[in-house]
Design a protein around this motif. Structure first.
Motif, mmCIF file in Angstrom:
data_model
loop_
_atom_site.group_PDB
_atom_site.id
_atom_site.type_symbol
_atom_site.label_atom_id
_atom_site.label_comp_id
_atom_site.label_asym_id
_atom_site.label_seq_id
_atom_site.Cartn_x
_atom_site.Cartn_y
_atom_site.Cartn_z
ATOM 1 N N LEU A 1 0.841 -1.206 0.000
ATOM 2 C CA LEU A 1 0.000 0.000 0.000
ATOM 3 C C LEU A 1 0.874 1.254 0.000
ATOM 4 C CD1 LEU A 1 -2.796 1.385 0.313
ATOM 5 C CD2 LEU A 1 -2.682 0.884 2.767
ATOM 6 N N LEU A 2 1.944 1.200 0.793
ATOM 7 C CA LEU A 2 2.851 2.351 0.886
ATOM 8 C C LEU A 2 3.613 2.585 -0.419
ATOM 9 C CD1 LEU A 2 4.217 1.756 4.494
ATOM 10 C CD2 LEU A 2 2.714 3.610 3.743
ATOM 11 N N VAL A 3 3.755 1.535 -1.220
ATOM 12 C CA VAL A 3 4.415 1.660 -2.525
ATOM 13 C C VAL A 3 3.442 2.195 -3.581
ATOM 14 C CG1 VAL A 3 5.411 0.342 -4.458
ATOM 15 C CG2 VAL A 3 6.121 -0.150 -2.085
ATOM 16 N N TRP A 4 2.226 1.645 -3.589
ATOM 17 C CA TRP A 4 1.285 1.971 -4.671
ATOM 18 C C TRP A 4 0.577 3.305 -4.469
ATOM 19 C CZ3 TRP A 4 2.100 -0.387 -8.962
ATOM 20 C CH2 TRP A 4 2.556 -1.719 -8.972
ATOM 21 N N TRP A 5 0.177 3.590 -3.231
ATOM 22 C CA TRP A 5 -0.637 4.785 -2.973
ATOM 23 C C TRP A 5 -0.024 6.078 -3.551
ATOM 24 C CZ3 TRP A 5 -5.466 5.329 -0.559
ATOM 25 C CH2 TRP A 5 -5.864 6.635 -0.302
ATOM 26 N N PRO A 6 1.286 6.346 -3.320
ATOM 27 C CA PRO A 6 1.839 7.610 -3.836
ATOM 28 C C PRO A 6 1.817 7.689 -5.360
ATOM 29 C CG PRO A 6 3.289 6.608 -2.194
ATOM 30 C CD PRO A 6 2.276 5.569 -2.549
ATOM 31 N N GLN A 7 1.578 6.565 -6.021
ATOM 32 C CA GLN A 7 1.516 6.576 -7.483
ATOM 33 C C GLN A 7 0.119 6.938 -8.000
ATOM 34 O OE1 GLN A 7 3.754 3.348 -9.434
ATOM 35 N NE2 GLN A 7 4.329 2.652 -7.393
ATOM 36 N N ILE A 8 -0.853 7.054 -7.085
ATOM 37 C CA ILE A 8 -2.181 7.518 -7.498
ATOM 38 C C ILE A 8 -2.126 9.045 -7.532
ATOM 39 C CG2 ILE A 8 -4.661 7.428 -7.045
ATOM 40 C CD1 ILE A 8 -4.132 5.072 -5.136
ATOM 41 N N THR A 9 -2.129 9.617 -8.707
ATOM 42 C CA THR A 9 -2.044 11.084 -8.812
ATOM 43 C C THR A 9 -3.373 11.711 -8.383
ATOM 44 O OG1 THR A 9 -2.889 11.098 -11.070
ATOM 45 C CG2 THR A 9 -0.486 10.881 -10.798
ATOM 46 N N PRO A 10 -3.332 12.990 -7.961
ATOM 47 C CA PRO A 10 -4.593 13.665 -7.622
ATOM 48 C C PRO A 10 -5.609 13.573 -8.767
ATOM 49 C CG PRO A 10 -2.736 14.981 -6.882
ATOM 50 C CD PRO A 10 -2.156 13.838 -7.668
ATOM 51 N N GLN A 11 -5.145 13.692 -9.993
ATOM 52 C CA GLN A 11 -6.065 13.584 -11.142
ATOM 53 C C GLN A 11 -6.696 12.197 -11.206
ATOM 54 O OE1 GLN A 11 -3.143 14.999 -11.234
ATOM 55 N NE2 GLN A 11 -3.373 17.030 -12.173
ATOM 56 N N ARG A 12 -5.895 11.190 -10.892
ATOM 57 C CA ARG A 12 -6.396 9.811 -10.952
ATOM 58 C C ARG A 12 -7.545 9.592 -9.973
ATOM 59 N NH1 ARG A 12 -8.019 5.679 -13.631
ATOM 60 N NH2 ARG A 12 -7.443 3.613 -12.873
ATOM 61 N N PHE A 13 -7.477 10.262 -8.822
ATOM 62 C CA PHE A 13 -8.564 10.150 -7.841
ATOM 63 C C PHE A 13 -9.918 10.527 -8.447
ATOM 64 C CE2 PHE A 13 -5.202 10.123 -4.674
ATOM 65 C CZ PHE A 13 -5.745 9.437 -3.604
ATOM 66 N N ARG A 14 -9.874 11.433 -9.431
ATOM 67 C CA ARG A 14 -11.106 11.966 -10.027
ATOM 68 C C ARG A 14 -11.628 11.115 -11.174
ATOM 69 N NH1 ARG A 14 -13.213 14.356 -6.577
ATOM 70 N NH2 ARG A 14 -14.636 15.051 -8.167
ATOM 71 N N GLU A 15 -10.804 10.192 -11.696
ATOM 72 C CA GLU A 15 -11.199 9.429 -12.878
ATOM 73 C C GLU A 15 -12.132 8.279 -12.530
ATOM 74 O OE1 GLU A 15 -6.890 10.224 -15.075
ATOM 75 O OE2 GLU A 15 -7.560 8.154 -14.711
ATOM 76 N N LYS A 16 -12.911 7.874 -13.518
ATOM 77 C CA LYS A 16 -13.722 6.660 -13.342
ATOM 78 C C LYS A 16 -12.883 5.450 -13.723
ATOM 79 C CE LYS A 16 -18.424 7.857 -13.072
ATOM 80 N NZ LYS A 16 -19.765 7.273 -13.149
ATOM 81 N N THR A 17 -13.102 4.371 -13.046
ATOM 82 C CA THR A 17 -12.407 3.144 -13.417
ATOM 83 C C THR A 17 -13.318 1.961 -13.093
ATOM 84 O OG1 THR A 17 -10.250 2.042 -13.346
ATOM 85 C CG2 THR A 17 -11.163 2.715 -11.241
ATOM 86 N N VAL A 18 -12.923 0.780 -13.548
ATOM 87 C CA VAL A 18 -13.728 -0.417 -13.281
ATOM 88 C C VAL A 18 -12.898 -1.342 -12.399
ATOM 89 C CG1 VAL A 18 -15.012 -2.343 -14.292
ATOM 90 C CG2 VAL A 18 -14.906 -0.150 -15.500
ATOM 91 N N ALA A 19 -13.209 -1.339 -11.102
ATOM 92 C CA ALA A 19 -12.421 -2.119 -10.154
ATOM 93 C C ALA A 19 -12.717 -3.605 -10.310
ATOM 94 C CB ALA A 19 -12.742 -1.683 -8.725
ATOM 95 N N PHE A 20 -11.684 -4.409 -10.222
ATOM 96 C CA PHE A 20 -11.813 -5.858 -10.280
ATOM 97 C C PHE A 20 -12.587 -6.308 -11.529
ATOM 98 C CE2 PHE A 20 -11.132 -4.683 -5.869
ATOM 99 C CZ PHE A 20 -10.126 -5.548 -5.482
ATOM 100 N N GLY A 21 -12.493 -5.486 -12.580
ATOM 101 C CA GLY A 21 -13.173 -5.818 -13.829
ATOM 102 C C GLY A 21 -14.690 -5.770 -13.749
ATOM 103 N N MET A 22 -15.225 -5.240 -12.641
ATOM 104 C CA MET A 22 -16.678 -5.327 -12.423
ATOM 105 C C MET A 22 -17.352 -4.058 -11.934
ATOM 106 S SD MET A 22 -17.561 -8.953 -10.601
ATOM 107 C CE MET A 22 -16.073 -9.073 -9.616
ATOM 108 N N TYR A 23 -16.693 -3.333 -10.994
ATOM 109 C CA TYR A 23 -17.375 -2.262 -10.280
ATOM 110 C C TYR A 23 -16.925 -0.889 -10.782
ATOM 111 C CZ TYR A 23 -17.734 -6.334 -7.261
ATOM 112 O OH TYR A 23 -17.935 -7.596 -6.788
#
Lengths: 169, 169
Positions: free
Chosen positions: A107-129
Motif C-alpha cells: 500500500l505504501l508503494v502503490w498509494w503515492p503513485q495515485i495522482t490527484p487527477q487519478r482520484f477523479r477518474e472513473k475506473t472499473v475495479a476488479f473488472g466489475m465495479y
C-alpha cells in the motif's frame, strides 16, 4: 474571481492524509486479528457469517489487489490474497499477520503513485465495479471498518475486550 | 512551478462529495434500524454490548450535535440527542426514525456552512476531543460505519438479512 477560485481549490483532505487515516484503521484491524485466539479466528462465527479470518482475507485482498489495480489496471489475485479460494494458503494467525504486513508495505508503494487527477477518474475495479477512484478508495476503507466492526462483536461475544476504536496509533 | 502548484490543489474529494458519501451511509443505517423488530431494536444485545437503538442514538447525537458544533462551536445536547441520558425520550422505532430524519435535515443545513478552510482547522469537539475538522468528520462517519457493522451481526444472529452494504441509494 481569483479569490473565489482559490477557495474552491483548498483540499479538504490530501492524498497523504487519507492514506494516514487508512493506515490508522489498518493498525486497529491488525490488533483485532491479534486479539482473536487462533482457533476462534479461523472457526468462530455468529449467525452463519464468515469467520474473522475470512473477513480479514477479504480486507487484505481488496486492499492489496485493489490499490495496485487503480495504478496498473491489473486486478489479478495472487494465491495469498485470493480470499474466495477453495483452499486458502493462509491458515494460521502468524501467516495472516505476515500477509497483512506485506499488504501494508505494498500500500505504501502503490498509494503515492495515485495522482490527484487519478482520484477523479472513473475506473472499473476488479473488472466489475465502476466508480470514481476516490469513491472506490473510500469504499475499500469503509468496507474494512464495516467488517472490522463485526469482528468487535465476535470478540465481545467471546468475552474478549476489543482494541479501542478511537486509538489509531 | 505554476503547473506543479495547480496539480497540488486538485481536490481529491470535495465537501459536497464527502457529504454525499455520508448521506449514502445514513440511508443504509436508516434501513438497518428499520430492519430490526421493534422489541429487538430496544432490547437485543450480544456480549453485553449496547442495543442497536442505543447505538443509533449515539450516531444521531454525534452527527446532530457534532456537525452543528463544528460550525457554531456549541456542543450542547438536546434531549432527543442525549444518547447517554438516564431516561431517553426516544423509545419507539417510529420516534427513533423521526429523530434520524430530523438529523439528516439538520446535516443538510449545517454542512454547507463548513468552509473548505474550516475543514483544515483544529477544533475541540464536544469540549473534549481535539482534532482537525476533516479528521473529526471522518471520525463521525467511520464511527457510524463501525457501529452499524455491529448491527449487521445483531440482525444476522436474529436470522434477519441486513440491507446490502454496497447499496447507498
Amino acid at each position: 474571481m481569483e479569490n473565489a477560485q482559490a477557495t474552491e481549490t483548498v483540499q479538504i483532505i490530501s492524498p497523504e492524509e487519507l492514506l494516514e487515516n487508512w493506515l490508522g484503521h489498518r493498525r486497529v484491524t491488525r490488533r483485532v486479528i491479534e486479539a482473536f485466539p487462533e482457533d476462534s479466528l479461523f472457526h468462530y462465527t455468529i449467525g452463519s457469517m464468515r469467520t474473522f479470518a475470512h473477513i480479514a482475507k477479504e480486507i487484505m485482498g481488496i486492499t492489496g489487489i485493489g490499490v495496485k489495480g487503480i495504478v496498473t489496471n491489473e486486478w489479478q489475485f495472487t494465491p495469498e490474497l485470493d480470499y474466495n479460494a477453495k483452499e486458502s494458503i493462509v491458515n494460521t494467525k502468524a501467516e495472516l499477520l505476515a500477509v497483512w504486513d506485506k499488504v501494508t508495505e505494498d500500500l505504501l508503494v502503490w498509494w503515492p503513485q495515485i495522482t490527484p487527477q487519478r482520484f477523479r477518474e472513473k475506473t472499473v475495479a476488479f473488472g466489475m465495479y465502476e466508480d470514481t477512484v476516490y469513491g472506490m478508495l473510500l469504499y475499500y476503507i469503509d468496507n474494512e471498518i464495516h467488517h472490522r466492526g463485526q469482528g468487535y462483536v465476535y470478540l465481545r461475544s467471546l468475552g474478549i475486550e476489543p482494541p479501542a476504536f478511537w486509538d489509531r496509533s
